[in-house]
Scaffold this active site. Structure first.
Site, mmCIF file in Angstrom:
data_model
loop_
_atom_site.group_PDB
_atom_site.id
_atom_site.type_symbol
_atom_site.label_atom_id
_atom_site.label_comp_id
_atom_site.label_asym_id
_atom_site.label_seq_id
_atom_site.Cartn_x
_atom_site.Cartn_y
_atom_site.Cartn_z
ATOM 1 N N ARG A 93 0.939 -1.123 0.416
ATOM 2 C CA ARG A 93 -0.091 -0.212 0.223
ATOM 3 C C ARG A 93 0.728 1.254 -0.266
ATOM 4 N NH1 ARG A 93 -2.643 -2.743 4.068
ATOM 5 N NH2 ARG A 93 -5.009 -3.604 3.691
ATOM 6 N N ASP A 165 -13.001 2.128 -6.020
ATOM 7 C CA ASP A 165 -12.392 3.632 -6.245
ATOM 8 C C ASP A 165 -12.259 3.910 -7.658
ATOM 9 O OD1 ASP A 165 -10.311 2.426 -5.999
ATOM 10 O OD2 ASP A 165 -10.303 2.351 -3.962
ATOM 11 N N LYS A 188 -14.186 7.750 -4.246
ATOM 12 C CA LYS A 188 -13.727 8.293 -3.144
ATOM 13 C C LYS A 188 -13.080 8.615 -2.151
ATOM 14 C CE LYS A 188 -11.047 3.938 -1.411
ATOM 15 N NZ LYS A 188 -10.570 2.449 -1.116
#
Length: 291
Positions: A93, A165, A188
């Protein structure tokens, strides 16, 4: 060519060996009283092309260290080529600095894997493909979407694919093409401090009476999926199912998703799952296609 099954494979190494007829050797593994890992390759292997299967699901740090131990041991044995097959790539991430001083975790992880002896890398559906450039060597991405789509076809009548998203839009497009369905996305935003997910702009979704499939690379706490499901039902979806490649189900995510109206969850075996709760897709065929 030889497959080396690591300490965290969830059976993917065995499935891959069956599909490809490549022999499998499992590492010997134990934990010392102080918690440190012992790793041994039980056969002397040299001048071979090696496929090391090791996923980095929790406990990520331990499985990562064990992967490094396996790779360097095989490199010390003077093998020709070592490919690290990492079904779930942890620390993916954090691929850029959102705040000054943040660690680029994926850069650190991939750099260490490269230095430990991996000559090539195969991963399943990474968070972002471009982040794999930090490895600096040969990289292949295995795509489990065809297998996921095959399962979804058994469960829907009038499908519509929804990305939760913008970042998941390309993934939604691939799934929609497999299902011959329309697709869209929700925009989002995530609070960088609290992690809270909010819908930023909600387009009109033409999903009335349709079976909506929300597709993403990873389910962590399920917040993104729940928000997307709520939006789909607001526009008249008949039912919502969730599909994700990697599912961690943290903080009672499964229960929250079910309570949020998600009728079924389809995911893969890159991370161990409870088959009584989710439909599990094997990623070994998608890896085999890349060999």
């Amino acid at each position: 060519m030889i497959i080396i099954g690591g300490t965290a494979t969830n059976g993917i190494d065995e499935n891959l060996s069956k599909i490809t007829s490549i022999p499998l050797i499992k590492v010997e593994h134990k934990i010392f009283p102080d918690g440190e890992s012992y790793i041994r390759i039980p056969q002397h292997i040299t001048n071979q092309e090696i496929l090391v299967v090791q996923s980095l699901y929790p406990p990520q740090d331990k499985h990562f260290v064990e992967l490094l131990l396996i790779l360097e041991t095989l490199a010390d044995m003077k093998n020709n080529k070592i490919t690290a097959i990492i079904p779930y790539l942890a620390y993916a991430r954090q691929d850029r600095r959102f705040k000054e001083g943040e660690a680029l975790s994926i850069k650190t992880i991939l750099g260490a894997i490269s230095r430990a002896g991996a000559d090539a890398l195969i991963v399943i559906e990474p968070h972002k493909a471009e982040e794999l450039s930090y490895f600096g060597k040969e990289v292949k991405i295995a795509d489990p979407i065809p297998e996921i789509a095959k399962e979804i076809k058994k469960k829907v009548e009038n499908p519509f694919v929804l990305a939760p998203d913008r970042g998941a839009l390309e993934r939604a497009k691939r799934l929609a093409e497999e299902l011959n369905a329309e697709y869209s996305y929700i925009e989002k935003e995530r609070d960088r401090d609290t992690g809270e997910v909010r819908i930023k702009n909600l387009p009109e979704l033409k999903v009335k009476g349709k079976d909506v499939i929300i597709i993403d690379d990873i389910i962590s706490t399920g917040g993104t999926m729940i928000q997307a499901a709520k939006a789909a039902y607001e526009f008249g979806a008949r039912k919502v199912i969730s599909a994700a490649v990697h599912s961690l189900f943290l903080e009672n995510a499964y229960e929250k998703m079910v309570n949020g109206g998600i009728r079924e969850i389809i995911t893969t075996n890159t991370i161990p799952q409870d088959p009584s709760k989710v439909t599990i897709i094997d990623v070994a065929p998608s890896i085999a296609r890349k060999l």
